[in-house]
Design an enzyme around this catalytic site. Structure first.
Site, PDB file in Angstrom:
ATOM      1  CD  GLU A 277      -6.883  -3.263   3.901  1.00 27.84           C
ATOM      2  OE1 GLU A 277      -6.087  -4.218   4.008  1.00 27.84           O
ATOM      3  OE2 GLU A 277      -7.579  -2.883   4.844  1.00 27.84           O
ATOM      4  NE  ARG A 316       9.384  -7.961  -1.767  1.00 30.29           N
ATOM      5  CZ  ARG A 316       9.160  -8.850  -2.694  1.00 30.29           C
ATOM      6  NH1 ARG A 316       9.903  -8.891  -3.768  1.00 30.29           N
ATOM      7  NH2 ARG A 316       8.175  -9.712  -2.556  1.00 30.29           N
ATOM      8  CE1 TYR A 320       9.034 -11.813   3.481  1.00 29.79           C
ATOM      9  CE2 TYR A 320       9.757 -10.141   1.939  1.00 29.79           C
ATOM     10  CZ  TYR A 320       9.175 -10.493   3.134  1.00 29.79           C
ATOM     11  OH  TYR A 320       8.710  -9.508   3.959  1.00 29.79           O
ATOM     12  CB  CYS A 359      29.752  -8.257   7.017  1.00 28.56           C
ATOM     13  SG  CYS A 359      31.079  -7.266   6.361  1.00 28.56           S
ATOM     14  CE1 TYR A 388       4.770  -4.391   1.976  1.00 25.56           C
ATOM     15  CE2 TYR A 388       4.391  -5.166  -0.258  1.00 25.56           C
ATOM     16  CZ  TYR A 388       3.906  -4.778   0.968  1.00 25.56           C
ATOM     17  OH  TYR A 388       2.568  -4.767   1.196  1.00 25.56           O
TER      18      TYR A 388
HETATM   19  N1  LLP Z   1      -3.640  -5.062   3.789  1.00 28.47           N
HETATM   20  C1  LLP Z   1      -3.097  -5.726   4.818  1.00 28.47           C
HETATM   21  C2  LLP Z   1      -3.895  -5.946   6.017  1.00 28.47           C
HETATM   22  C3  LLP Z   1      -1.787  -6.203   4.720  1.00 28.47           C
HETATM   23  O1  LLP Z   1      -1.260  -6.865   5.745  1.00 28.47           O
HETATM   24  C4  LLP Z   1      -1.043  -5.981   3.526  1.00 28.47           C
HETATM   25  C5  LLP Z   1       0.329  -6.464   3.425  1.00 28.47           C
HETATM   26  C6  LLP Z   1      -1.656  -5.256   2.486  1.00 28.47           C
HETATM   27  C7  LLP Z   1      -2.961  -4.820   2.641  1.00 28.47           C
HETATM   28  C8  LLP Z   1      -0.941  -4.925   1.209  1.00 28.47           C
HETATM   29  O2  LLP Z   1      -0.534  -6.040   0.482  1.00 28.47           O
HETATM   30  P1  LLP Z   1      -0.002  -5.815  -1.015  1.00 28.47           P
HETATM   31  O3  LLP Z   1      -1.154  -5.329  -1.852  1.00 28.47           O
HETATM   32  O4  LLP Z   1       1.077  -4.789  -0.965  1.00 28.47           O
HETATM   33  O5  LLP Z   1       0.528  -7.119  -1.469  1.00 28.47           O
HETATM   34  N2  LLP Z   1       7.200  -7.526   2.934  1.00 28.47           N
HETATM   35  C9  LLP Z   1       6.503  -8.496   2.114  1.00 28.47           C
HETATM   36  C10 LLP Z   1       5.031  -8.225   2.041  1.00 28.47           C
HETATM   37  C11 LLP Z   1       4.346  -8.176   3.367  1.00 28.47           C
HETATM   38  C12 LLP Z   1       2.891  -7.828   3.208  1.00 28.47           C
HETATM   39  C13 LLP Z   1       2.280  -7.486   4.478  1.00 28.47           C
HETATM   40  N3  LLP Z   1       0.926  -7.083   4.370  1.00 28.47           N
HETATM   41  C14 LLP Z   1       7.139  -8.513   0.739  1.00 28.47           C
HETATM   42  O6  LLP Z   1       8.117  -7.803   0.522  1.00 28.47           O
HETATM   43  O7  LLP Z   1       6.701  -9.263  -0.142  1.00 28.47           O
END
Ligand code: LLP
Length: 434
Positions: A277, A316, A320, A359, A388
């Site tokens: 994923e 972000r 974070y 703001c 994101y």
């Molecule tokens: N699968 C599941 C069940 C997830 O919860 C996520 C991300 C992914 C796959 C994909 O993860 P990736 O390959 O994109 O890292 N907003 C945060 C990231 C939150 C991720 C949530 N879940 C950021 O901007 O770093």
């Protein structure tokens, strides 16, 4: 890394000069490279080819339907976490049997829609949720496949506390120790067939090692389940593969696969299906956010570069403390970046706080970041913003959300128009008694 490259001191995406593009579409604007998207997807597919995985692009990272369509055309499935994301997958002509649906709070309406759509797997996050989906499936006279999300109790110390999910005591999934009992209780359900295991240990994960630990634990669980008569036919190892926020910081797709694939070969040989994923490893470097310098100002000893993009466009950094490389799109030869890093060593740089118009004190894009000299009206590029970025954009301070542009070679296409003030208020104009 990606297709955002300086030619004669001017930043291009593929063959398009980004200053010229902005003259036509304005700022702030998200710009994506089709080639980078495709290459990053293809590299993932190639690296994991020996175990023939289904790659479910994580829509939450970048949900534009033109992008999802492009990936679906290459064979991708989708990882969704809401009815809205399922709708996006449907609008992108994704094969529904290639959709996996995670998320701890699926509503009855969302569950019905997903059952009607005949998605591939529900990724189950709790006992209560299993019972609810099974009940609804029974009412609808249908069947569906389920993967139990387990927490392997593995965390990457480099992952931000807000995005780590693999450790015990997160709201996601069930503890490894509960998994056997879960199968014993629900493993014979006719309407929701529990045939798979799902892992997602956090995001971003900067090495293969946490995956290795998690998968080893999952393989032991699958063997224990087999001995108890439960045949696990699919393993979804989740997402979290990092993007190159700094040059060379994250492993390549091949780098992850080198350690992960050997662990899964036996499972694959025995007919097991493997699902991935990825979100940010495909989308992150494929997109940038372009913003215009509005004002320069000094506060005490600090130099502030005030730009027209802020936390409402890219949250972000505020949320974070993430690092996004930022650089002017137009630079003298001595300032063409050969690297993207937190510590740029070049003559003539000056530390700046790059801040947005919102703001809030927390509305910043970079803190004490060495930058080449910039002036009002210069364009800055915020790199590795494809994942994101736009999906987390908001209308805070009544800021219309930016446009999204897709570049392919010399061609630029608006794949989402810039919001207008009318868009901001349109749903409030339909006042009606209830
Ligand atoms: N699968 C599941 C069940 C997830 O919860 C996520 C991300 C992914 C796959 C994909 O993860 P990736 O390959 O994109 O890292 N907003 C945060 C990231 C939150 C991720 C949530 N879940 C950021 O901007 O770093």
């Amino acid at each position: 890394m990606d297709d955002f490259v300086y030619q004669d001191g001017q930043l291009h995406c593929e063959q398009v000069n980004l200053d010229d593009l902005v003259a036509r579409v304005g700022t702030p604007v998200y710009v994506y490279s089709q080639r980078t998207f495709q290459q990053h997807y293809d590299r993932m597919a190639e690296a994991f080819a020996p175990i023939d995985p289904l790659i479910c692009f994580s829509i939450k990272s970048c949900g534009n339907i033109q992008i999802c369509k492009m990936l679906a055309d290459r064979g991708a499935g989708m990882d969704v976490v809401s009815g809205g994301e399922l709708y996006r997958a449907q609008k992108s002509s994704v094969a529904m049997n290639k959709v996996v649906y995670a998320g701890v709070g699926k509503t009855d309406v969302e569950i019905r829609d997903a059952l009607a759509a005949k998605i591939g797997y529900f990724n189950i996050e709790s006992e209560a949720e299993f019972e609810n989906i099974a009940t609804i499936a029974k009412q609808m006279g249908t069947t569906a496949q389920a993967a139990l999300r387990v927490n392997p109790d593995v965390a990457d110390p480099k992952t931000h506390a807000k995005t780590t999910t693999g450790a015990k005591e997160t709201k996601f999934g069930v503890d490894l120790e509960r998994a056997i009992r879960f199968f014993e209780t629900y493993g014979h359900n006719q309407h929701l067939q529990l045939t798979a295991i799902h892992l997602h240990i956090g995001s971003p994960i900067y090495s293969a090692e946490p995956y290795v630990r998690a998968i080893k634990k999952a393989m032991i669980l699958i063997e224990d389940l087999r001995q108890k008569g439960f045949h696990v036919t699919a393993l979804d190892i989740g997402g979290g593969y990092a993007a190159d926020y700094e040059k060379g910081r994250s492993p390549s797709a091949a780098g992850y696969a080198k350690d992960i694939v050997p662990l899964l070969k036996g499972f694959h040989r025995d007919g097991g299906k493997i699902i991935l994923e990825p979100g940010r490893s495909i989308a992150g470097n494929a997109g940038v956010l372009l913003t215009r310098v509005l004002y320069l100002k000094f506060g005490g000893k600090k130099k502030f570069v005030i730009v027209d993009a802020g936390m409402s466009n890219l949250i972000r950094v505020a949320m974070y403390d993430s690092f996004h490389f930022i650089w002017p799109t137009n630079v003298v030869p001595a300032h063409v970046p050969t690297n993207r890093s937190q510590h740029m060593a070049m003559d003539g740089l000056e530390p700046c706080d790059v801040v947005g118009p919102i703001c809030e004190t927390g509305d910043l894009l970079a803190k004490q970041r060495p930058l080449p000299p910039v002036a009002r009206d210069d364009l800055l590029c915020i790199f590795t913003a494809g994942a994101y970025g736009m999906v987390m954009a908001s209308n805070y301070n009544a800021m219309p959300r930016p446009a999204e542009v897709m570049i392919s070679g010399h061609h630029a296409t608006i794949v989402r128009r810039r919001e207008t003030y009318e868009d901001l208020v349109s749903t409030e104009l339909e006042v009606q008694p209830i």
